[in-house]
Design an enzyme around this catalytic site. Sequence first.
Site, short mmCIF file in Angstrom:
data_model
loop_
_atom_site.label_atom_id
_atom_site.label_comp_id
_atom_site.label_asym_id
_atom_site.label_seq_id
_atom_site.Cartn_x
_atom_site.Cartn_y
_atom_site.Cartn_z
N SER A 231 0.87 -1.19 0.00
CA SER A 231 0.00 0.00 0.00
C SER A 231 0.89 1.22 0.00
CB SER A 231 -0.86 0.01 1.27
OG SER A 231 -1.49 1.27 1.42
N TYR B 131 -1.42 -0.68 10.22
CA TYR B 131 -1.58 -0.90 8.77
C TYR B 131 -0.32 -0.43 8.03
CZ TYR B 131 -3.75 -0.90 4.13
OH TYR B 131 -4.04 -1.15 2.80
#
Length: 253
Positions: free
Chosen positions: A147, A159
Site C-alpha cells: 500500500s 496498517y
Amino acid sequence: MSRLKDKVAIVSGAGSIRPGMGNGKATAILFAREGAKVIAVDKNLEAAVETVKLIVEAGGEAKAVQADVTREAEAKNVIDTTVAAYGKLDILFNNVGIGLGGSGLKVTEEEWDAVMGTNLKGVLFMCKYAVPEMEKAGGGAIVNNASMAAFYGHRIYAYATSKAGVTALTRSLAVGLAKYNIRVNCVAPGFIDTPMVQPIMGEKRERNVEARVPLGRHGKAEEIASAVLFLASDEASYITGQILCVDGGMSAT
Ligand code: NAI
C-alpha cells in the site's frame, strides 16, 4: 487474451468483504481472462465462490478454496489443493490485507496483532509452501499487495507498519529466490475504490484524493489487476524485488 496461457495462479483474498469489486477479485477475473487456471482463496467461502462463478460464466477456469491464510496449516492446504487440482503452481498473488483498528496510539494489542498477523503472516506462509512447487515448475512469479501507506504517515499505525513490512519481505524474498527463477514483486496501491474502503468513502476522502492525487480520482480495482498481471506475466521476466506504485501519481508529488 493469453498472457497467462497454461499458467496456474493462486489469488488470496479473491472475494470482497462487501458486494463490489475488490483488488483480489478483479485480479482473479483478469488472470482467468488471460488464460490462467485460478485458485480463488478467501476465508469467506461464499465470496470466493462468487468470484469463481463470474470467471466460469465468462468461459474461464477456476476453483474456490476456503482458507485463513494467516494459519500455516491452511496456507499449506491451499498449495496442496492447487497442485492436486492443476498439477503445478506458477503464480501467487498475496492480496489479503486488513486495515482495522483505532487511530494512532489508540490501537489495542488485539488490533495490532490482528493487522500485523494478517498482513504479514499471510504472505510468509503462502510463500513458504508455494516456493517448493514453483521450484519444481522451474520458476514462478509472486506479487504481494502492499500500500502507499508503507511510505506516508498513515492514521492506522499497524496498517502502515505492516505494509512497510510487506515491501521489506518482498525485497528479501526476491533476492533469496532469484536463484530458483522465482521473481517477487509488489504493488503499492494508492486510493482505490474497493469494498474495503466503502465505510470511509465520502466528501472528506474525495477532497483528500483531489488534493493528493495528480490524476484527481480514486483508482479502480481493475487498474490494480492490470499492474499485477504485468508483474506476474513473462513480460516482466527481468523485473524482481520492485515496488510498483499504482497511485495516480501520488508518489511523484
Ligand atoms: P476487500 O476487503 O474487498 O477484499 C479482501 C478479501 O480478503 C475479503 O474477501 C476478505 O474476506 C479476504 N480476507 C481477509 N482476511 C483474510 C484471511 N486471513 N485469509 C483469507 N482471506 C482473507 O479488500 P481490497 O480493498 O480489495 O484490498 C485488498 C488488498 O489491497 C489489501 O491487502 C489492502 O491492504 C490492499 N490495498 C487496498 C487499498 C484500497 O484503497 N482499497 C489501498 C492500498 C492497498
